[in-house]
Design a protein around this motif. Structure first.
Motif, PDB file in Angstrom:
ATOM      1  N   MET A 166      30.523  47.820  40.392  1.00  0.00           N
ATOM      2  CA  MET A 166      31.637  48.169  41.246  1.00  0.00           C
ATOM      3  C   MET A 166      32.839  47.285  40.875  1.00  0.00           C
ATOM      4  O   MET A 166      32.733  46.074  40.776  1.00  0.00           O
ATOM      5  CB  MET A 166      31.251  47.952  42.708  1.00  0.00           C
ATOM      6  CG  MET A 166      32.336  48.349  43.663  1.00  0.00           C
ATOM      7  SD  MET A 166      31.663  48.445  45.328  1.00  0.00           S
ATOM      8  CE  MET A 166      32.733  47.337  46.152  1.00  0.00           C
ATOM      9  N   LYS A 167      33.958  47.910  40.669  1.00  0.00           N
ATOM     10  CA  LYS A 167      35.172  47.193  40.310  1.00  0.00           C
ATOM     11  C   LYS A 167      35.825  46.609  41.556  1.00  0.00           C
ATOM     12  O   LYS A 167      35.971  47.274  42.566  1.00  0.00           O
ATOM     13  CB  LYS A 167      36.149  48.143  39.617  1.00  0.00           C
ATOM     14  CG  LYS A 167      37.363  47.441  39.089  1.00  0.00           C
ATOM     15  CD  LYS A 167      38.253  48.376  38.332  1.00  0.00           C
ATOM     16  CE  LYS A 167      39.461  47.601  37.865  1.00  0.00           C
ATOM     17  NZ  LYS A 167      40.340  48.374  37.047  1.00  0.00           N
ATOM     18  N   THR A 168      36.210  45.324  41.454  1.00  0.00           N
ATOM     19  CA  THR A 168      36.891  44.686  42.562  1.00  0.00           C
ATOM     20  C   THR A 168      38.402  44.843  42.404  1.00  0.00           C
ATOM     21  O   THR A 168      38.911  45.014  41.299  1.00  0.00           O
ATOM     22  CB  THR A 168      36.558  43.179  42.635  1.00  0.00           C
ATOM     23  OG1 THR A 168      36.962  42.571  41.416  1.00  0.00           O
ATOM     24  CG2 THR A 168      35.077  42.960  42.858  1.00  0.00           C
ATOM     25  N   VAL A 169      39.085  44.778  43.495  1.00  0.00           N
ATOM     26  CA  VAL A 169      40.538  44.898  43.501  1.00  0.00           C
ATOM     27  C   VAL A 169      41.141  43.507  43.318  1.00  0.00           C
ATOM     28  O   VAL A 169      40.745  42.557  43.989  1.00  0.00           O
ATOM     29  CB  VAL A 169      41.036  45.522  44.830  1.00  0.00           C
ATOM     30  CG1 VAL A 169      42.546  45.580  44.869  1.00  0.00           C
ATOM     31  CG2 VAL A 169      40.433  46.905  45.014  1.00  0.00           C
TER      32      VAL A 169
END
Length: 96
Positions: free
Chosen positions: A1-4
């Motif tokens: 999951m890509k973090t902001v």
């Protein structure tokens, strides 16, 4: 999951002050208790302000900005700069 990424924006005030230091562009960052840095040129002064904000983020939580540009006095340039704090921390091996 890509973090902001955590991105901040702060107003800065740049003023040219002729001296013999080689760094005649003084930068004030109002939202960081009027912290100051300096640069050799306008471009360098902006880069130094970004670095100052990034470095500050390594040792303390940055305050929220109200994004209000202060009124420029004679000889001053006022602008808003953007700093990707997460990227700065990654480049300096600090987990954010």
């Amino acid at each position: 999951m890509k973090t902001v990424d955590h991105i901040v924006a702060y107003p800065i005030i740049i003023k040219y002050v002729a001296d013999n230091s080689g760094y005649p562009y003084l930068v004030t960052i109002p939202d960081l208790n009027n912290s100051m840095t300096e640069g050799k040129s306008v471009e360098n002064a902006i880069a130094m302000a970004k670095d100052y904000i990034g470095t500050t983020s390594l040792v303390e939580e940055l305050p929220k900005s109200n994004y209000t540009l202060p009124k420029a006095n004679k000889g001053e340039t006022v602008t808003l700069i953007r700093v990707n704090v997460s990227e700065y921390k990654r480049k300096n091996d600090i987990i954010s």
